[in-house]
Design a protein around this motif. Structure first.
Motif, mmCIF file in Angstrom:
data_model
loop_
_atom_site.group_PDB
_atom_site.id
_atom_site.type_symbol
_atom_site.label_atom_id
_atom_site.label_comp_id
_atom_site.label_asym_id
_atom_site.label_seq_id
_atom_site.Cartn_x
_atom_site.Cartn_y
_atom_site.Cartn_z
ATOM 1 N N ASP A 18 32.583 74.800 31.038
ATOM 2 C CA ASP A 18 33.673 74.502 30.099
ATOM 3 C C ASP A 18 34.632 73.479 30.697
ATOM 4 N N ILE A 19 34.936 73.629 31.976
ATOM 5 C CA ILE A 19 35.837 72.664 32.631
ATOM 6 C C ILE A 19 35.199 71.286 32.668
ATOM 7 N N MET A 20 33.898 71.215 32.956
ATOM 8 C CA MET A 20 33.221 69.921 33.002
ATOM 9 C C MET A 20 33.183 69.264 31.624
ATOM 10 N N VAL A 21 32.940 70.047 30.583
ATOM 11 C CA VAL A 21 32.946 69.493 29.223
ATOM 12 C C VAL A 21 34.319 68.898 28.920
ATOM 13 N N SER A 22 35.383 69.611 29.228
ATOM 14 C CA SER A 22 36.731 69.115 28.970
ATOM 15 C C SER A 22 37.023 67.856 29.771
ATOM 16 N N THR A 23 36.473 67.770 30.982
ATOM 17 C CA THR A 23 36.706 66.588 31.813
ATOM 18 C C THR A 23 36.005 65.362 31.241
ATOM 19 N N ILE A 24 34.812 65.548 30.726
ATOM 20 C CA ILE A 24 34.117 64.424 30.079
ATOM 21 C C ILE A 24 34.915 63.924 28.879
ATOM 22 N N MET A 25 35.501 64.855 28.135
ATOM 23 C CA MET A 25 36.367 64.449 27.019
ATOM 24 C C MET A 25 37.565 63.650 27.523
ATOM 25 N N LEU A 26 38.156 64.084 28.628
ATOM 26 C CA LEU A 26 39.290 63.359 29.210
ATOM 27 C C LEU A 26 38.864 61.960 29.649
ATOM 28 N N TYR A 27 37.706 61.856 30.277
ATOM 29 C CA TYR A 27 37.231 60.561 30.756
ATOM 30 C C TYR A 27 37.011 59.606 29.585
ATOM 31 N N ARG A 28 36.444 60.126 28.507
ATOM 32 C CA ARG A 28 36.240 59.286 27.327
ATOM 33 C C ARG A 28 37.573 58.837 26.740
ATOM 34 N N ARG A 29 38.559 59.709 26.788
ATOM 35 C CA ARG A 29 39.890 59.318 26.319
ATOM 36 C C ARG A 29 40.459 58.213 27.189
ATOM 37 N N TRP A 30 40.244 58.307 28.493
ATOM 38 C CA TRP A 30 40.692 57.266 29.433
ATOM 39 C C TRP A 30 40.040 55.928 29.096
ATOM 40 N N MET A 31 38.750 55.969 28.798
ATOM 41 C CA MET A 31 38.040 54.728 28.478
ATOM 42 C C MET A 31 38.448 54.158 27.118
ATOM 43 N N SER A 32 39.106 54.968 26.298
ATOM 44 C CA SER A 32 39.501 54.514 24.961
ATOM 45 C C SER A 32 40.950 54.033 24.899
ATOM 46 N N THR A 33 41.605 53.893 26.041
ATOM 47 C CA THR A 33 43.010 53.482 26.052
ATOM 48 C C THR A 33 43.164 52.013 25.684
ATOM 49 N N LYS A 34 44.395 51.661 25.332
ATOM 50 C CA LYS A 34 44.729 50.259 25.053
ATOM 51 C C LYS A 34 44.465 49.384 26.280
ATOM 52 N N ALA A 35 44.817 49.913 27.467
ATOM 53 C CA ALA A 35 44.614 49.136 28.693
ATOM 54 C C ALA A 35 43.152 48.768 28.891
ATOM 55 N N MET A 36 42.249 49.682 28.543
ATOM 56 C CA MET A 36 40.819 49.457 28.764
ATOM 57 C C MET A 36 40.199 48.479 27.771
ATOM 58 N N GLU A 37 40.880 48.171 26.692
ATOM 59 C CA GLU A 37 40.300 47.278 25.671
ATOM 60 C C GLU A 37 39.898 45.937 26.264
ATOM 61 N N ARG A 38 40.643 45.501 27.258
ATOM 62 C CA ARG A 38 40.355 44.199 27.873
ATOM 63 C C ARG A 38 38.968 44.179 28.518
#
Length: 632
Positions: free
Chosen positions: A515-535
């Motif tokens: 469960d913790i690993m699943v939540s972490t993958i969701m967090l990582y995907r959120r990180w990759m979806s940030t405005k900063a990462m658009e570049r």
């Protein structure tokens, strides 16, 4: 055949594999050779004395620390017995030798785990060093520490004197820090707190001469999603995002137990090192005092000639998570039923010996940056002009090839993950016994429930990380579970006690871990979806955009995760005896006299950190405790 990190190519997804390849192929040719004079007190068996004040079993990372400190007194004689040999390969001290890129088979024990149901019955990789200097010789040189909370947890488990404030002096005693060059620090906003965190010790902590430009965007993206940022992880604040040095000297060569502790002490006349020998058993007199060890040359038959060496003061086990409990069990200290089945006479019934096994299970998530900055890690293999420049720089010990794995970490607290309340609720309400090894006694179940309650009470705190994500400019990363609830075992092979133990990590057996690993993958995907990462235009390539439900993610985890990253520990835990402890807070083994343990097997609960720096602190403290016992 050993199960290892390279056992299936799903483990190395494209961007991570590319990074591994470039690190492995570049930078290794400009090494140096250890001089033979530094091995002056390496002896052969016939040169060994029949008796020493102290015998240190294991010349790995912790054993060399303990031996160095005990031999500081010229009136005390010290013998170190090490199964492995010296690794004099010049490449092994270069940044390119960082785990998981380079793992010389000759420096590892040939051990495998049993099939892991939580990994779809794949084998968990067993990483146990068999070389002078131990794990510090082959690790990734990521030189971080846990948060203060990581060690305060140990103290709450019934180990007075082992909280952060008590260990910090030993972290400082073992380490000397060199700040990064000013231009690099300004460009990347590298921060540290030398006064709070570091001292003047044998191991060098240093930053490389280079960081990749993409790293700046990655830091911005963490800030954008609200990940806490700390100035200095090594000062007790290793949670959120923070910088950490590498264990390398100012020439960007590996700084490790051999160079830091063995080499300076190697000419002492009161210190002997015997390599290529296995310690079979510790011998005891009628008063249960440890008096000697039996040893034999490695790779010889079990009935080969054996040598007995006496210890007049103390025997210190530093054989690591795998062999410290094995030697204890062969010597008659361990779970009664297992010893009797193996035909070993029981000296002390210690159920905890060989149980409580923990590591940091790991998974790789991979992305591609369609509009990456230049240069980037791929430039070392994809751009011949840049690669040539990097090699020219490295001749002068500068540039990209001074880098190891990373100097930037996120150790995310549970409260930064999605659905963390659900994780906590499951942890408190689950049937604990259903997920523990079948060999656990009622006492051991009680011990784990105490551990679990301490952990779950700590999980909601911001200053306590539960999962790690390394980032260094590359799009993919390791997601590493730092506080698993699953527990494993390493127990005697009852048909051959001198064979490698039966190793069972029980990876992912406790569903809270997944469960913790699943939540972490969701967090990582959120990180990759940030405005900063658009570049950078990130695109997920593994497990893939079509892997979205919890069930799909868990299936991917079970198919590709590994049982650990070489941080195995906790198999001779320090805790009260009524909680299945093996050693007391002074690191002496319960039920006997003259025997102690000074390695990572004494850790009761794995800290959320790469374990190298913690081993130095434990071993430094162990040496002080031993000296105090024998001050007269």
């Amino acid at each position: 055949m050993r199960a290892n990190i390279f056992s299936d190519m799903t483990w190395f997804t494209p961007s991570v594999l590319k990074l591994a390849q470039l690190l492995a192929t570049l930078g290794a040719v400009y090494g140096y050779v250890h001089t033979s004079g530094l091995k002056a007190r390496q002896i052969s068996a016939h040169e060994m004395s029949t008796s020493y004040d102290y015998i240190v079993v294991g010349g790995g990372q912790s054993g060399l620390v303990v031996a160095n400190r005990l031999s500081e007194n010229p009136n005390r004689s010290v013998l170190v017995v090490e199964y492995g040999y010296f690794d004099d390969n010049p490449a092994q001290v270069e940044p390119s030798s960082s785990f998981p890129v380079s793992l010389p088979q000759k420096d590892l024990f040939n051990a495998t785990s049993v099939p892991q149901p939580g990994l779809n019955n794949r084998l968990g990789q067993v990483l146990a060093a068999a070389v002078v200097g131990g794990g510090s010789t082959i690790n990734g040189m990521v030189f971080d520490r846990g948060s203060a909370e990581d060690y305060d947890i140990w103290e709450r488990f019934g180990n007075p004197g082992w909280g952060w404030k008590h260990l910090l002096p030993y972290f400082k005693k073992s380490t000397t820090f060199t700040p990064p060059r000013p231009e690099l620090a300004r460009e990347f906003n590298i921060t540290w707190d030398a006064e709070r965190a570091y001292g003047n010790g044998p191991i060098r902590a240093n930053f490389p001469d280079w960081q990749w430009p993409t790293l700046k965007i990655q830091w911005d993206a963490w800030r954008e999603i609200g990940m806490p940022v700390n100035v200095e992880g090594a000062a007790g604040d290793a949670w959120g995002a923070y910088w950490t040095p590498s264990s390398m000297d100012t020439s960007y060569r590996r700084s490790y137990s051999r160079t830091g502790y063995w080499d300076p002490a190697s000419t002492r006349k009161n210190l002997d090192l015997l390599i290529g020998y296995r310690v079979n058993e510790v011998l005891f007199n009628s008063g249960k005092r440890a008096t000697a060890v039996t040893i034999q040359e490695r790779d010889t038959p079990n009935n080969a000639s054996r040598i007995t060496v006496r210890a007049t003061r103390e025997i210190i086990l530093c054989a690591g998570w795998l062999h410290t409990p094995q030697i204890l069990q062969r010597s008659g200290l361990g779970p009664r039923a297992r010893l009797e089945e193996a035909g070993v006479e029981v000296l002390v019934d210690l159920p905890g010996v060989g149980s409580n096994l923990q590591d940091h299970p790991a998974f790789i998530i991979d992305y591609q940056y369609l509009t990456d900055l230049f240069p980037n890690p791929s430039s070392l293999t994809d751009n011949t002009t840049f690669a040539a420049w990097a090699n020219e720089q490295w001749i002068q010990r500068r540039g990209p090839l001074s880098m190891g794995i990373t100097n930037s970490l996120v150790t995310a607290p549970l409260v930064t993950l999605p659905n963390y309340h659900t994780v906590l609720q499951k942890g408190y309400t689950q049937d604990v016994e259903a997920y523990l090894p079948k060999t656990y006694s009622a006492q051991q179940v009680k011990s784990f429930i105490t551990q679990r309650d301490i952990l779950l009470a700590s999980f909601p705190r911001l200053n306590n990380g539960v999962v790690e994500m390394i980032f260094a400019g590359q799009p993919g990363t390791f997601i590493i579970l730092m506080k698993p609830l699953s527990r494993g075992t390493t127990l005697l092979n009852t048909t051959d006690v001198y064979a490698e133990p039966i190793i069972d990590y029980n990876t992912n057996i406790n569903p809270v871990d997944l469960d913790i690993m699943v939540s972490t993958i969701m967090l990582y995907r959120r990180w990759m979806s940030t405005k900063a990462m658009e570049r950078l235009t990130p695109v997920e390539t593994f497990p893939g955009l079509n892997v979205t439900t919890n069930e799909q993610i868990i299936a991917s985890l079970k198919n590709t995760m590994q049982s650990g990253v070489g941080h195995s520990c906790c198999t001779a835990a320090m805790s009260p005896r009524e909680l299945s402890g093996v050693v007391a807070p002074d690191l002496t083994v319960y039920g006997v006299i003259g025997l102690s343990i000074g390695d990572l097997s004494v850790v009761p609960i794995i800290p959320a950190t790469h374990t190298c720096a913690t081993v130095y602190a434990i071993a430094e403290k162990a040496a002080d405790l031993i000296k105090a016992r024998h001050a007269s």
